[in-house]
Design a protein around this motif. Structure first.
Motif, mmCIF file in Angstrom:
data_model
loop_
_atom_site.group_PDB
_atom_site.id
_atom_site.type_symbol
_atom_site.label_atom_id
_atom_site.label_comp_id
_atom_site.label_asym_id
_atom_site.label_seq_id
_atom_site.Cartn_x
_atom_site.Cartn_y
_atom_site.Cartn_z
ATOM 1 N N PRO A 175 53.655 41.254 50.045
ATOM 2 C CA PRO A 175 53.328 41.438 48.617
ATOM 3 C C PRO A 175 54.100 40.482 47.714
ATOM 4 N N LEU A 176 55.368 40.246 48.060
ATOM 5 C CA LEU A 176 56.181 39.333 47.258
ATOM 6 C C LEU A 176 55.639 37.914 47.355
ATOM 7 N N ALA A 177 55.286 37.486 48.554
ATOM 8 C CA ALA A 177 54.786 36.121 48.756
ATOM 9 C C ALA A 177 53.507 35.873 47.974
ATOM 10 N N VAL A 178 52.591 36.830 48.004
ATOM 11 C CA VAL A 178 51.321 36.677 47.292
ATOM 12 C C VAL A 178 51.564 36.522 45.800
ATOM 13 N N GLY A 179 52.549 37.243 45.261
ATOM 14 C CA GLY A 179 52.844 37.147 43.835
ATOM 15 C C GLY A 179 53.704 35.966 43.451
ATOM 16 N N LEU A 180 54.533 35.482 44.373
ATOM 17 C CA LEU A 180 55.381 34.334 44.068
ATOM 18 C C LEU A 180 54.624 33.013 44.151
ATOM 19 N N LEU A 181 53.743 32.904 45.117
ATOM 20 C CA LEU A 181 53.054 31.633 45.350
ATOM 21 C C LEU A 181 51.877 31.428 44.410
ATOM 22 N N ALA A 182 51.430 32.481 43.744
ATOM 23 C CA ALA A 182 50.377 32.371 42.731
ATOM 24 C C ALA A 182 50.617 33.448 41.685
ATOM 25 N N PRO A 183 50.589 33.105 40.384
ATOM 26 C CA PRO A 183 50.862 34.105 39.337
ATOM 27 C C PRO A 183 49.960 35.331 39.473
ATOM 28 N N TRP A 184 50.552 36.504 39.250
ATOM 29 C CA TRP A 184 49.812 37.757 39.424
ATOM 30 C C TRP A 184 48.950 38.043 38.191
ATOM 31 N N ARG A 185 47.685 38.413 38.459
ATOM 32 C CA ARG A 185 46.776 38.857 37.401
ATOM 33 C C ARG A 185 46.095 40.132 37.885
ATOM 34 N N TRP A 186 46.127 41.171 37.043
ATOM 35 C CA TRP A 186 45.584 42.457 37.473
ATOM 36 C C TRP A 186 44.097 42.372 37.778
ATOM 37 N N ARG A 187 43.378 41.500 37.091
ATOM 38 C CA ARG A 187 41.939 41.429 37.349
ATOM 39 C C ARG A 187 41.622 40.927 38.758
ATOM 40 N N ASP A 188 42.603 40.319 39.384
ATOM 41 C CA ASP A 188 42.404 39.812 40.753
ATOM 42 C C ASP A 188 42.924 40.780 41.815
ATOM 43 N N TRP A 189 43.285 42.008 41.405
ATOM 44 C CA TRP A 189 43.996 42.882 42.329
ATOM 45 C C TRP A 189 43.224 43.200 43.607
ATOM 46 N N PRO A 190 41.864 43.365 43.591
ATOM 47 C CA PRO A 190 41.208 43.670 44.877
ATOM 48 C C PRO A 190 41.403 42.556 45.909
ATOM 49 N N SER A 191 41.226 41.312 45.469
ATOM 50 C CA SER A 191 41.400 40.207 46.415
ATOM 51 C C SER A 191 42.851 40.048 46.830
ATOM 52 N N ARG A 192 43.777 40.334 45.903
ATOM 53 C CA ARG A 192 45.199 40.219 46.242
ATOM 54 C C ARG A 192 45.601 41.282 47.279
ATOM 55 N N ILE A 193 45.110 42.492 47.090
ATOM 56 C CA ILE A 193 45.446 43.553 48.041
ATOM 57 C C ILE A 193 44.870 43.238 49.416
ATOM 58 N N LEU A 194 43.649 42.737 49.441
ATOM 59 C CA LEU A 194 43.050 42.351 50.730
ATOM 60 C C LEU A 194 43.861 41.242 51.386
ATOM 61 N N LEU A 195 44.327 40.299 50.588
ATOM 62 C CA LEU A 195 45.151 39.209 51.130
ATOM 63 C C LEU A 195 46.466 39.746 51.685
ATOM 64 N N ILE A 196 47.082 40.682 50.964
ATOM 65 C CA ILE A 196 48.333 41.280 51.434
ATOM 66 C C ILE A 196 48.121 42.004 52.758
ATOM 67 N N VAL A 197 47.053 42.796 52.843
ATOM 68 C CA VAL A 197 46.760 43.535 54.079
ATOM 69 C C VAL A 197 46.487 42.571 55.226
ATOM 70 N N ALA A 198 45.678 41.540 54.970
ATOM 71 C CA ALA A 198 45.351 40.572 56.017
ATOM 72 C C ALA A 198 46.592 39.832 56.488
ATOM 73 N N ALA A 199 47.441 39.421 55.535
ATOM 74 C CA ALA A 199 48.666 38.706 55.905
ATOM 75 C C ALA A 199 49.607 39.604 56.700
ATOM 76 N N THR A 200 49.691 40.876 56.318
ATOM 77 C CA THR A 200 50.553 41.820 57.038
ATOM 78 C C THR A 200 50.088 41.991 58.472
ATOM 79 N N LEU A 201 48.788 42.185 58.653
ATOM 80 C CA LEU A 201 48.248 42.353 60.001
ATOM 81 C C LEU A 201 48.437 41.082 60.833
ATOM 82 N N ALA A 202 48.264 39.921 60.200
ATOM 83 C CA ALA A 202 48.437 38.664 60.926
ATOM 84 C C ALA A 202 49.879 38.491 61.396
#
Length: 473
Positions: A175-202
């Motif tokens: 979660p920290l990496a996704v927010g540090l490497l690209a500024p966080w915007r709430w409107r993008d939260w579904p794609s960000r959460i999917l990215l966090i889950v995918a990165a965690t599983l990977a």
């Protein structure tokens, strides 16, 4: 002369002086039980995966250069820690938030955090690298500039080490990496959460290959600790037939000897009073053990949830007595034959005070989780760069603390070192901007409720003690 310095320069100078003071006060750092086990690997050249081998491999580089002992690793984590805090404080001072800049440095001096940060152990290494990564991003982002290629490479390197240095670090780092490497915007939260889950599983899928292949660490059977811990908890609550893998005589012996801890796995380790459970399961095919574990969870979800809830309450230190083991920072190195020394005696008194604070409601990890959730509820990243940085920090702390609901076998306070820091920093960043009054008051009332419940429990429940032996006897 100091008055001639710019606010960012003053913050940087203060951070450097504090870093030097910490090094002098705690030198050469404290060698924890885990530290001694890892240093044994460094000296012998034989690595195994009970502790993630990334830290031992890095330590071996210093050892190969002739710099023995824990000093180089203590120096490394202290420099990274105060570099991160200094960069964040300087960035806030530059933007005019001088009180917030002071608060960042003060957080680094909070005794429980500082006491545990002086222990050369994987938790301190993880927290220090994540602080350094956060500081690098803050220095650029809080003045509206991109991180740039060199900065991005440095942040990725720090995040990569952090994710390898603790087996459960992935829940905090992604979660920290996704927010540090690209500024966080709430409107993008579904794609960000999917990215966090995918990165965690990977990361979870790739970690064994990295540890055993790239880092050449032998398997130790550490992956069996979680199933054994949960199987014992389920069997105690659901009865002798709950886990067919357990022989009836083993279950009866577990009950007779009170081997149903929801606090820590250690009573089942070799040489402890309930090690017969591990002996009974040793040699079983891994697939058989994991099938029995998942099968017991599916067949007895109530017993499993009760066991995990009891453990989570203990590790979050919410409804627990005041003196609850594994909170006081270790002030002296574990006796060893490798020459790993200890700081001077004044650290003992300091760590006793730090332990008192860690045992208090203000030191409860549940409070860090509550603070992080409040930040997520109140932050407006679209309107503030500081809030945009607060969100990934709060997400990191939240994900880490919630992961203990499922993946945790012990209650050590040090496991929450990063979460406490991340939650505190996210709150400081949040308060750099005015907040809507009514939501802020609701959040403050909820935080007060968490503290009051924790305080009531500490005053009402019988004391256990501060030492490790109180949990395993």
């Amino acid at each position: 002369m100091i008055r001639r310095l710019s606010p960012p320069a003053r913050s940087g100078l203060a951070s450097a002086l504090l870093c030097a003071g910490v090094l002098l006060f705690f030198w050469p750092g404290v060698a924890h039980y885990d530290s001694v086990a890892q240093y044994q690997q460094v000296v012998s050249g034989a690595y195994y995966d009970w502790h993630p081998p990334a830290m031992a491999r890095l330590w071996s580089l210093f050892h190969a250069l002739g710099w023995t002992g824990q000093g180089p690793m203590f120096l490394l984590q202290t420099l990274l820690c105060w570099t991160g805090l200094g960069l964040l404080a300087a960035a806030l001072a530059r933007s005019g938030a001088r009180v917030a800049a002071l608060a960042v440095l003060a957080l680094g001096l909070w005794p429980p955090l500082l006491g545990w940060q002086a222990v050369v152990v994987k938790d301190g290494q993880m927290a220090a690298t994540l602080l350094a990564a956060t500081g690098l991003v803050a220095w650029q982002r809080l003045r509206g500039r991109p991180l740039g290629a060199p900065g991005t490479a440095a942040v990725i390197l720090l995040l990569g080490y952090a994710i390898l240095v603790r087996s459960n670090a992935v829940f905090a780092v992604t979660p920290l990496a996704v927010g540090l490497l690209a500024p966080w915007r709430w409107r993008d939260w579904p794609s960000r959460i999917l990215l966090i889950v995918a990165a965690t599983l990977a990361v979870l899928a790739l970690s064994p290959a990295i540890n055993h292949g790239l880092l050449d660490a032998e398997e130790s059977g550490v992956e069996a600790t979680q199933p054994i811990f949960d199987i014992a908890g389920i069997a105690h609550r659901a009865g002798p037939q709950a886990v067919p893998l357990l022989r009836p005589e083993t279950w009866h012996r577990l009950e007779a000897q009170r081997c149903h801890s929801s606090i820590l796995w250690d009573i089942f380790s070799i040489g402890k009073r309930c090690d017969f459970l591990q002996h009974d399961l040793t040699g079983r095919p891994r697939q058989e053990l994991f099938s029995a574990w998942t099968g017991a969870i599916i067949a007895h979800p109530g017993a499993y949830l009760s066991h995990r809830a009891a453990h989570w309450n203990a590790t979050m230190r919410w409804f627990v007595p005041w003196h609850f083991p594994q909170a006081v920072p270790q002030a002296q190195s574990l006796p060893n034959t490798f020459g790993l020394g200890s700081p001077r005696r004044q650290v003992v008194l300091y760590d006793r005070f730090a332990g008192w604070l860690a045992n208090s409601p203000l030191g409860a990890p549940i409070l860090a989780l509550a603070v992080a959730l409040a930040v997520l509820a109140l932050a407006q990243p679209a309107q503030s760069a500081a809030h945009g940085l607060a969100v990934p920090l709060a997400l990191s702390a939240t994900a880490m603390e919630l992961s203990f609901l499922v993946v945790s076998i012990s209650i050590d306070w040090r496991y929450h070192l990063w979460s406490m820091l991340a939650a505190g920093l996210s709150a400081i960043l949040l308060l750099t901007e005015p907040l809507p009054r009514r939501p802020a008051r609701i959040a403050l009332a909820m935080l007060a409720l968490v503290v009051l419940i924790a305080l009531g429990a500490r005053l009402a429940l019988p004391q256990i003690g501060d030492d490790y032996s109180a949990l395993i006897r």
